[in-house]
Design a protein around this motif. Structure first.
Motif, PDB file in Angstrom:
ATOM      1  N   UNK A  20       0.812  -1.220   0.000  1.00 22.50           N
ATOM      2  CA  UNK A  20       0.000   0.000   0.000  1.00 22.50           C
ATOM      3  C   UNK A  20       0.840   1.263   0.000  1.00 22.50           C
ATOM      4  N   UNK A  21       2.142   1.099   0.282  1.00 21.76           N
ATOM      5  CA  UNK A  21       3.026   2.252   0.381  1.00 21.76           C
ATOM      6  C   UNK A  21       3.281   2.694   1.811  1.00 21.76           C
ATOM      7  N   UNK A  22       2.585   2.093   2.767  1.00 22.90           N
ATOM      8  CA  UNK A  22       2.816   2.433   4.174  1.00 22.90           C
ATOM      9  C   UNK A  22       4.099   1.776   4.664  1.00 22.90           C
ATOM     10  N   UNK A  23       4.757   2.434   5.590  1.00 19.29           N
ATOM     11  CA  UNK A  23       6.008   1.911   6.113  1.00 19.29           C
ATOM     12  C   UNK A  23       5.795   0.830   7.155  1.00 19.29           C
ATOM     13  N   UNK A  24       6.821   0.038   7.366  1.00 19.92           N
ATOM     14  CA  UNK A  24       6.764  -1.037   8.357  1.00 19.92           C
ATOM     15  C   UNK A  24       7.310  -0.539   9.693  1.00 19.92           C
ATOM     16  N   UNK A  25       6.538  -0.752  10.745  1.00 20.63           N
ATOM     17  CA  UNK A  25       6.965  -0.409  12.099  1.00 20.63           C
ATOM     18  C   UNK A  25       6.967  -1.675  12.947  1.00 20.63           C
ATOM     19  N   UNK A  26       8.047  -1.913  13.658  1.00 17.48           N
ATOM     20  CA  UNK A  26       8.117  -3.073  14.543  1.00 17.48           C
ATOM     21  C   UNK A  26       8.202  -2.599  15.987  1.00 17.48           C
ATOM     22  N   UNK A 105      -0.540 -10.338  -1.317  1.00 21.16           N
ATOM     23  CA  UNK A 105      -1.287  -9.413  -2.181  1.00 21.16           C
ATOM     24  C   UNK A 105      -1.071  -9.754  -3.647  1.00 21.16           C
ATOM     25  N   UNK A 106       0.169 -10.092  -4.012  1.00 24.17           N
ATOM     26  CA  UNK A 106       0.466 -10.448  -5.401  1.00 24.17           C
ATOM     27  C   UNK A 106      -0.285 -11.699  -5.823  1.00 24.17           C
ATOM     28  N   UNK A 107      -0.249 -12.743  -4.984  1.00 19.66           N
ATOM     29  CA  UNK A 107      -0.934 -14.001  -5.317  1.00 19.66           C
ATOM     30  C   UNK A 107      -2.443 -13.780  -5.416  1.00 19.66           C
ATOM     31  N   UNK A 108      -2.990 -12.981  -4.520  1.00 14.16           N
ATOM     32  CA  UNK A 108      -4.422 -12.690  -4.566  1.00 14.16           C
ATOM     33  C   UNK A 108      -4.778 -11.951  -5.852  1.00 14.16           C
ATOM     34  N   UNK A 109      -3.930 -11.008  -6.219  1.00 21.93           N
ATOM     35  CA  UNK A 109      -4.186 -10.233  -7.438  1.00 21.93           C
ATOM     36  C   UNK A 109      -4.054 -11.113  -8.675  1.00 21.93           C
ATOM     37  N   UNK A 168      -2.820  -3.571 -10.054  1.00 29.78           N
ATOM     38  CA  UNK A 168      -1.594  -3.909  -9.334  1.00 29.78           C
ATOM     39  C   UNK A 168      -0.393  -3.543 -10.204  1.00 29.78           C
ATOM     40  N   UNK A 169       0.624  -2.969  -9.589  1.00 28.81           N
ATOM     41  CA  UNK A 169       1.790  -2.494 -10.343  1.00 28.81           C
ATOM     42  C   UNK A 169       2.422  -3.603 -11.167  1.00 28.81           C
ATOM     43  N   UNK A 170       2.478  -4.824 -10.629  1.00 30.93           N
ATOM     44  CA  UNK A 170       3.079  -5.932 -11.376  1.00 30.93           C
ATOM     45  C   UNK A 170       2.294  -6.244 -12.636  1.00 30.93           C
ATOM     46  N   UNK A 202      -5.369   5.637 -12.962  1.00 32.19           N
ATOM     47  CA  UNK A 202      -4.204   6.280 -12.378  1.00 32.19           C
ATOM     48  C   UNK A 202      -3.150   6.553 -13.441  1.00 32.19           C
ATOM     49  N   UNK A 203      -2.071   7.181 -13.021  1.00 30.23           N
ATOM     50  CA  UNK A 203      -1.019   7.580 -13.962  1.00 30.23           C
ATOM     51  C   UNK A 203      -0.340   6.366 -14.587  1.00 30.23           C
ATOM     52  N   UNK A 204       0.015   5.376 -13.752  1.00 28.31           N
ATOM     53  CA  UNK A 204       0.711   4.197 -14.275  1.00 28.31           C
ATOM     54  C   UNK A 204      -0.191   3.411 -15.213  1.00 28.31           C
ATOM     55  N   UNK A 205      -1.445   3.252 -14.808  1.00 26.52           N
ATOM     56  CA  UNK A 205      -2.369   2.549 -15.679  1.00 26.52           C
ATOM     57  C   UNK A 205      -2.575   3.285 -16.987  1.00 26.52           C
TER      58      UNK A 205
END
Length: 231
Positions: A20-26, A105-109, A168-170, A202-205
């Motif tokens: 999603x673009x959100x960062x990972x916090x641990x 997410x990739x496999x679902x997409x 999806x970007x891929x 979107x722009x990429x699409x």
């Protein structure tokens, strides 16, 4: 790497991103000379929000195994590592969490894309007739061979492709490369990217329109017929 501390716990923002673009916090918990590191189920939440929950468990187990850490069905974690190995524990948890979510997410997409291509096939088959439509064909590009879906054979041997593309970007990147390569070899083939909604491209699409016609899955039969002849 940013940190946020409480009395016995510290949260660390890592320079790795979820799909999603959100960062990972641990989160790091301390006990004497040991540390407990967890992604606080953030990877699981990311998959849930992307509609990929059913794919996450398998990917999280595999990611935890690769990094030699734990997974309890919700969180990915390191259980009581020596404090002098805290950096490695943080890195492992963050990378495993992001990898698990990204692959889920990739496999679902990919599965959703396969189902959408089945829908496109049924639509195209009804419009052009079953004998004229192949569900999948290996198309030669200038540099590679590509598995193209929903290929229609028209009069005089001309062909048209109606390939579903998700947001999806891929998916966008893969179809962009396929369309570009095929067009470079065969200028007579009508290449069509089928999408759920033009409004959400979107722009990429939108870049797809540089290499293919872009048509909505719900477009009229006349639009499908017209685009089949636009190369």
């Amino acid at each position: 790497m940013a940190t946020q501390a409480s009395t016995e716990r510290v949260r660390v923002s890592m320079p790795v991103l979820y799909p999603s673009g959100s960062g990972c916090t641990v989160e790091i918990g301390f006990s004497a000379d040991k540390v407990f590191v967890s992604d606080m189920a953030a990877g699981h939440t990311e998959a849930y929000l992307a509609g990929a929950t059913d794919y996450y468990d398998h990917q999280a187990k595999r990611a935890a195994e690769r990094f030699g850490i734990g997974y309890d069905g919700h969180s990915i974690f390191v259980l009581w590592a020596p404090i002098d190995r805290v950096e490695g524990a943080i890195t492992a948890v963050a990378n495993a969490s992001v990898q698990a979510a990204s692959l889920a997410v990739l496999k679902a997409e990919e599965d959703r894309e396969r189902r959408r291509n089945d829908e496109v096939y049924e639509r195209v088959r009804q419009i052009f007739g079953a004998p004229s439509v192949a569900k999948i064909v290996q198309l030669e590009g200038r540099r590679a061979v590509w598995p193209a879906h929903n290929v229609v054979t028209l009069s005089q041997g001309k062909r048209a492709v109606f390939e579903f593309v998700s947001m999806h970007a891929n998916s966008i990147a893969n179809k962009y490369m396929m369309f570009s390569d095929v067009a470079a070899r065969d200028e007579g083939i009508a290449l069509n990217a089928v999408v759920r909604s033009l409004a959400t491209l979107g722009v990429k699409g939108g870049m797809l329109s540089d290499v293919a016609n872009v048509i909505e899955l719900t477009a009229s039969n006349d639009d499908f017929l017209r685009y089949a002849r636009v190369a």
